[in-house]
Write an enzyme that holds these catalytic residues in place. Sequence first.
Site, short mmCIF file in Angstrom:
data_model
loop_
_atom_site.label_atom_id
_atom_site.label_comp_id
_atom_site.label_asym_id
_atom_site.label_seq_id
_atom_site.Cartn_x
_atom_site.Cartn_y
_atom_site.Cartn_z
N LYS A 32 30.70 -46.16 -38.57
CA LYS A 32 30.08 -46.82 -39.71
C LYS A 32 30.54 -46.13 -40.99
O LYS A 32 30.45 -44.90 -41.10
CB LYS A 32 28.56 -46.75 -39.56
CG LYS A 32 27.77 -47.55 -40.59
CD LYS A 32 26.28 -47.43 -40.29
CE LYS A 32 25.45 -48.19 -41.30
NZ LYS A 32 23.99 -48.03 -41.04
N HIS B 217 29.32 -46.68 -44.07
CA HIS B 217 28.32 -46.67 -45.13
C HIS B 217 27.01 -46.11 -44.56
O HIS B 217 26.91 -45.86 -43.36
CB HIS B 217 28.10 -48.08 -45.69
CG HIS B 217 27.61 -49.06 -44.66
ND1 HIS B 217 28.43 -49.65 -43.74
CD2 HIS B 217 26.36 -49.53 -44.40
CE1 HIS B 217 27.74 -50.47 -42.96
NE2 HIS B 217 26.47 -50.40 -43.35
#
Length: 238
Positions: free
Chosen positions: A115, A117
Amino acid sequence: MELDTGAAHGGAPDAALAQEFVQFCVDAGVLRFGEFKTKAGRLSPYFFNAGLFDDGAKLGRLAQFYAKALVASGIGFDMIFGPAYKGIPLGAAVSIELARLGRNVPFAYNRKEAKDHGEGGTLVGAPLKGRVLIVDDVMSAGTAARESIALIRAAGATPHAIAIALDRQEKATEVGPDGLVRDVDHSAVQYVQRELGMQVCTIARLADLLQYLTTHAGGEADAHRERVLAYRQRYGVS
């Protein structure tokens, strides 16, 4: 749950618990008989689909079986890791059941894709540290287990043990230098125990499935048992 003898676990599961578990899996439609192609390309006369523990009651009872098997095994651990994807709900359910029994331990899992973010990375949940118990459904080739072990070690923790629902007790496969897939003389469980030095806790094994079919002799059960026995004689490990 703190007891840890240091011995290589993964011997015969508790016989009564194993038979109760096999019956539960049959009743839930998780364990089916017929002809199914495995990842190794084999035609198996039975199929264990943990994805069919698909409601709260089934998943809750499954977690009870894991917890009972873990307590009986004497394996000590500091936290639980659920590998993506099936291991995520399994690990979470087991951690909830252990907390209900008074053994509250941290839980973490991984994503398949990093991921970029928020918190970022591939790991979610509690920080990986101490002795880590990996919770998954089955081990076939051991690929998922090796990936989990690498993640845990990279985080500075110790991959200590693995808990699985069913040990198929069959030869693992490997890809040779020529690119061909071939059988090896050990199972994925045996590889994890002997080569990686990890402990393995299983709720039931193929031997317990055969015992169940023997106990429920007659009609289709006899035919299923003969096919499962023939499969074990061809691909099984002792």
